[in-house]
Write an enzyme that holds these catalytic residues in place. Structure first.
Site, short mmCIF file in Angstrom:
data_model
loop_
_atom_site.label_atom_id
_atom_site.label_comp_id
_atom_site.label_asym_id
_atom_site.label_seq_id
_atom_site.Cartn_x
_atom_site.Cartn_y
_atom_site.Cartn_z
N ASN A 9 0.88 -1.17 0.00
CA ASN A 9 0.00 0.00 0.00
C ASN A 9 0.91 1.22 0.00
O ASN A 9 1.46 1.59 1.03
CB ASN A 9 -0.89 -0.02 1.25
CG ASN A 9 -1.76 1.22 1.34
OD1 ASN A 9 -1.78 2.05 0.43
ND2 ASN A 9 -2.46 1.37 2.46
N TRP A 10 1.06 1.80 -1.17
CA TRP A 10 1.99 2.94 -1.29
C TRP A 10 1.41 4.24 -0.74
O TRP A 10 2.08 5.25 -0.71
CB TRP A 10 2.42 3.10 -2.74
CG TRP A 10 3.41 2.06 -3.19
CD1 TRP A 10 4.09 1.19 -2.39
CD2 TRP A 10 3.85 1.78 -4.53
NE1 TRP A 10 4.92 0.39 -3.15
CE2 TRP A 10 4.79 0.73 -4.46
CE3 TRP A 10 3.52 2.31 -5.78
CZ2 TRP A 10 5.41 0.21 -5.61
CZ3 TRP A 10 4.14 1.78 -6.91
CH2 TRP A 10 5.08 0.75 -6.83
N LYS A 11 0.13 4.23 -0.40
CA LYS A 11 -0.53 5.44 0.12
C LYS A 11 -0.26 6.61 -0.82
O LYS A 11 -0.17 6.38 -2.04
CB LYS A 11 -0.07 5.70 1.56
CG LYS A 11 -0.25 4.45 2.45
CD LYS A 11 -0.06 4.67 3.92
CE LYS A 11 -0.27 3.35 4.65
NZ LYS A 11 -0.17 3.48 6.10
N SER A 206 3.39 -1.77 10.56
CA SER A 206 4.84 -1.79 10.83
C SER A 206 5.50 -3.12 10.46
O SER A 206 6.40 -3.59 11.15
CB SER A 206 5.12 -1.41 12.29
OG SER A 206 4.73 -0.07 12.51
P1 13P Z 1 3.01 0.66 7.77
O1 13P Z 1 3.54 -0.63 7.19
O2 13P Z 1 3.75 1.87 7.29
O3 13P Z 1 2.85 0.58 9.24
O4 13P Z 1 1.53 0.85 7.17
C1 13P Z 1 0.65 -0.20 7.25
C2 13P Z 1 -0.52 0.10 6.41
O5 13P Z 1 -1.28 1.01 6.69
C3 13P Z 1 -0.73 -0.71 5.20
O6 13P Z 1 -2.02 -0.55 4.71
#
Ligand code: 13P
Length: 243
Positions: A9-11, A206
């Site tokens: 999930n690259w957001k 994480s």
């Molecule tokens: P992180 O891996 O940065 O904690 O984010 C998790 C996440 O929201 C995946 O959708």
């Protein structure tokens, strides 16, 4: 047996060019561990080019969100039909950032689940408790209500991702004991809802190369949904290799 997935999930990170470079680097590696399917979820604007870059490879592409209506006066939104035009096969729904930053309700997420499946997309439904809810002993209750609402009358293929809100982007992953216990509870709730044990249950929050060997060995963990670490191709590949 549930299938395994390694989902990025690259957001709101990476432009189209960066996404294509990532695909090219990842494709130069051995992606035949045969254990898990890779799904990269970039921003809407990169979907066409990412699908093109990853065609004829082991990589699939997914969107990070969609609207539940076919069309209409919803400025800034993208429908399932529009996603179909890009040829993506997956869509993340109900991510905690959508729930908490953008105010998405269980009802909206349920409507998105129905619409995505109707449109031939495979949704990845995210659920998870916040810190207060965990500390007050309400984790199972929260997960149950998110699952009941999200999955009501939903028939078709979908994936579930358990992402404790307090573990997202904090560097503080849930421990393998916590994941084992919570994933077992989720499986029990799913069984009560008559959901097949073939539905994959991912962990997110994480996730990093430091914890995936241990987390991948936990029963009922069918893969990962990865934020920060998925922006680094070496870290992402290391996580994939642990599955
Ligand atoms: P992180 O891996 O940065 O904690 O984010 C998790 C996440 O929201 C995946 O959708």
């Amino acid at each position: 047996m549930a299938s395994k997935y390694c989902v990025a999930n690259w957001k709101m990170n990476f432009n189209g060019q960066q996404g294509k470079e990532f695909v090219s680097l990842l494709n130069s590696k051995d992606l035949n561990n045969g254990q898990s399917q890779i799904i990269l979820c970039p921003s809407f604007t990169s979907l066409f080019s990412m699908v093109e870059a990853s065609s004829n490879s082991a990589i699939s592409v997914g969107a990070q969100n969609m609207h539940f209506e076919d069309s209409g006066p919803y400025t800034g939104e993208v429908s399932a039909q529009m996603l179909n035009e890009t040829d993506v096969k997956f869509v993340i729904l109900g991510h905690s950032e959508r729930r908490h930053v953008f105010g998405e309700t269980d009802d909206m997420i349920h409507a998105k689940m129905v619409q995505s499946i109707k449109s031939g997309l495979t949704p990845i439904l995210c659920i998870g408790e916040n810190l207060d809810e965990r500390e007050s002993g309400n984790t199972n209750q929260v997960l149950r209500s998110q699952l009941e609402a999200g999955l009501a009358d939903v028939n078709g293929e979908y994936i579930i991702a358990y992402e404790p809100v307090w573990a997202i982007g904090t560097g503080k992953s849930a421990t393998s004991e916590m994941v084992a216990e919570t994933h077992a509870s989720i499986r029990n709730i799913l069984a009560e809802l008559n959901v097949s044990e073939n539905v994959s249950l991912l962990y997110g929050g994480s996730v990093s190369p430091q914890n995936t060997a241990e987390l991948a060995a936990v029963e009922n963990v069918d893969g990962f949904l990865i934020g920060g670490a998925s922006l680094d191709v070496e870290k992402f590949y290391s996580i994939y290799s642990d599955l």
